[in-house]
Motif scaffolding. Structure first.
Motif, mmCIF file in Angstrom:
data_model
loop_
_atom_site.group_PDB
_atom_site.id
_atom_site.type_symbol
_atom_site.label_atom_id
_atom_site.label_comp_id
_atom_site.label_asym_id
_atom_site.label_seq_id
_atom_site.Cartn_x
_atom_site.Cartn_y
_atom_site.Cartn_z
ATOM 1 N N ALA A 66 22.241 7.446 8.489
ATOM 2 C CA ALA A 66 20.797 7.653 8.300
ATOM 3 C C ALA A 66 20.211 6.536 7.426
ATOM 4 C CB ALA A 66 20.528 9.019 7.675
ATOM 5 N N GLU A 84 22.858 17.166 0.286
ATOM 6 C CA GLU A 84 23.055 17.839 1.560
ATOM 7 C C GLU A 84 23.536 19.242 1.266
ATOM 8 O OE1 GLU A 84 22.334 17.108 5.375
ATOM 9 O OE2 GLU A 84 22.707 15.432 4.064
ATOM 10 N N VAL A 123 20.420 11.695 -2.050
ATOM 11 C CA VAL A 123 20.285 12.773 -1.087
ATOM 12 C C VAL A 123 21.222 13.905 -1.461
ATOM 13 C CG1 VAL A 123 20.485 13.385 1.345
ATOM 14 C CG2 VAL A 123 19.754 11.112 0.697
ATOM 15 N N TYR A 163 24.743 6.308 -1.353
ATOM 16 C CA TYR A 163 24.028 6.173 -0.077
ATOM 17 C C TYR A 163 24.048 4.747 0.430
ATOM 18 C CZ TYR A 163 22.801 10.871 0.703
ATOM 19 O OH TYR A 163 22.904 12.190 1.026
ATOM 20 N N HIS A 184 14.533 7.432 7.221
ATOM 21 C CA HIS A 184 15.876 7.987 6.997
ATOM 22 C C HIS A 184 15.992 9.369 7.656
ATOM 23 C CE1 HIS A 184 19.445 8.949 4.348
ATOM 24 N NE2 HIS A 184 18.969 10.185 4.524
ATOM 25 N N GLU A 214 25.128 10.537 6.103
ATOM 26 C CA GLU A 214 24.141 9.875 5.251
ATOM 27 C C GLU A 214 24.223 8.362 5.376
ATOM 28 O OE1 GLU A 214 21.720 11.352 4.155
ATOM 29 O OE2 GLU A 214 22.449 13.394 4.384
ATOM 30 N N ALA A 264 18.838 17.841 4.798
ATOM 31 C CA ALA A 264 19.146 16.676 3.977
ATOM 32 C C ALA A 264 18.006 16.525 2.991
ATOM 33 C CB ALA A 264 19.263 15.444 4.844
ATOM 34 N N LEU A 298 16.333 14.540 0.023
ATOM 35 C CA LEU A 298 16.367 13.181 -0.502
ATOM 36 C C LEU A 298 15.487 13.114 -1.738
ATOM 37 C CD1 LEU A 298 16.526 10.454 2.115
ATOM 38 C CD2 LEU A 298 15.800 9.975 -0.190
ATOM 39 N N HIS A 358 18.400 11.174 10.935
ATOM 40 C CA HIS A 358 19.126 12.455 10.983
ATOM 41 C C HIS A 358 18.785 13.202 12.272
ATOM 42 C CE1 HIS A 358 21.142 12.418 7.185
ATOM 43 N NE2 HIS A 358 20.059 12.452 6.451
HETATM 44 ZN ZN LIG Z 1 19.858 12.059 4.520
#
Ligand SMILES: [Zn+2]
Length: 286
Positions: A182, A51, A49, A229, A155, A179, A20, A22, A159
């Motif tokens: 998180a 991914e 973020v 997010y 955050h 997300e 992830a 960010l 995860h």
């Molecule tokens: Zn994340």
């Protein structure tokens, strides 16, 4: 002191199963201006973020690091990144962040989490969680306060806790939930002065500025990623408040990566679109 040549460190980690990334708006923290209220109240983390299965930024650790261990963390920070004061309190601050998200998320780590604080020359604050490797990295610069890096770490810790709670299913989780949880789990580290994510996102819905929940952030501006997010966090908040944790846990393990891919119909007897409509009504409600 530890020296970590990037190549050997990368090799030691092997294939990366999940990451992830960010990316934070560097200007937000470096320009000296107040954050745009549209996206974040003062003090809140404005973040986005990315991914991806094979991150472009493959563990770019280099230079010298100081390391120390706590009960649950192996903490390493790039030399000369932090002030003496920040250096002294870093491990305790990270432990406090972990404590906070453990309580909020409701799951303790299954093992030690290696946590790296690296130097990002452009001051584009970002973080990454290699949850299969129990490794979290946050990249920052001297110009940014440590609190910003801690928000990212909070955050990323969630995860890791998600992987610890849901196992390998976490790696294919619906992006909205992955997300969303998180960000929701990081709670006050992201909310600033807002009491909850519902309150945070309400102005966007009131002004019809919210994005559809099943939006991929790929190729979109950072401001959109940022917004998604927070919206996803409030959607998770909605599911948890209305239908409880047990059903959310079942839902989390049914996704296939894409936003909106979890089996909402089986778990909640509603389509994703129907739940999105109910979420909107909940956000805008009394
Ligand atoms: Zn994340």
């Amino acid at each position: 002191m530890n020296s970590l040549p990037p190549r050997s460190f990368h090799a030691a980690l092997g294939p990366i199963t999940i990451a992830a990334l960010l990316v934070l708006l560097a200007w937000l923290f470096t320009s000296g201006r107040s954050p745009a209220p549209r996206f974040a109240p003062p003090g809140a983390v404005s973040a986005s973020v990315i991914e991806q299965a094979q991150p472009a930024l493959a563990l770019p650790l280099s230079g010298s690091y100081s390391s120390r261990s706590t009960q649950r963390l192996l903490v390493m920070s790039a030399d000369e990144l932090l002030s003496e004061q920040e250096e002294a309190r870093l491990a305790a601050d990270l432990e406090r962040a972990l404590d906070y998200v453990v309580v909020r998320f409701g799951h303790s780590p299954n093992g030690t989490i290696s946590t790296y604080l690296g130097h990002e020359p452009t001051c584009g604050l970002h973080g990454i969680a290699y949850t299969s490797m129990r490794t979290v990295q946050v990249f920052t610069c001297r110009e940014l306060p440590l609190s910003r890096a801690l928000s990212i770490a909070a955050h990323e810790f969630v995860h890791q806790l998600s992987h610890d709670r849901y196992g390998k299913a976490h790696l294919q989780a619906d992006l909205v939930l992955m997300e969303g949880v998180a960000t929701w789990g990081a709670g006050s580290y992201w909310l600033g002065h807002a009491p909850d994510f519902r309150t945070f996102v309400r102005p966007w819905l009131e002004r019809n500025e919210a994005l559809p929940l099943a939006t991929s952030y790929v190729g979109r501006p950072i401001s959109d990623m940022n917004k998604l997010y927070y919206q996803w966090a409030s959607f998770v908040e909605f599911l948890l408040e209305r239908d409880g944790r047990e059903r959310f846990d079942i839902l989390y393990t049914t996704g296939s990566g894409a936003p909106g891919s979890a089996d909402y119909r089986r778990v909640y007897q509603r389509t994703f679109a129907e739940l999105e409509a109910e979420w909107k009504a909940w956000v805008l409600g009394p």
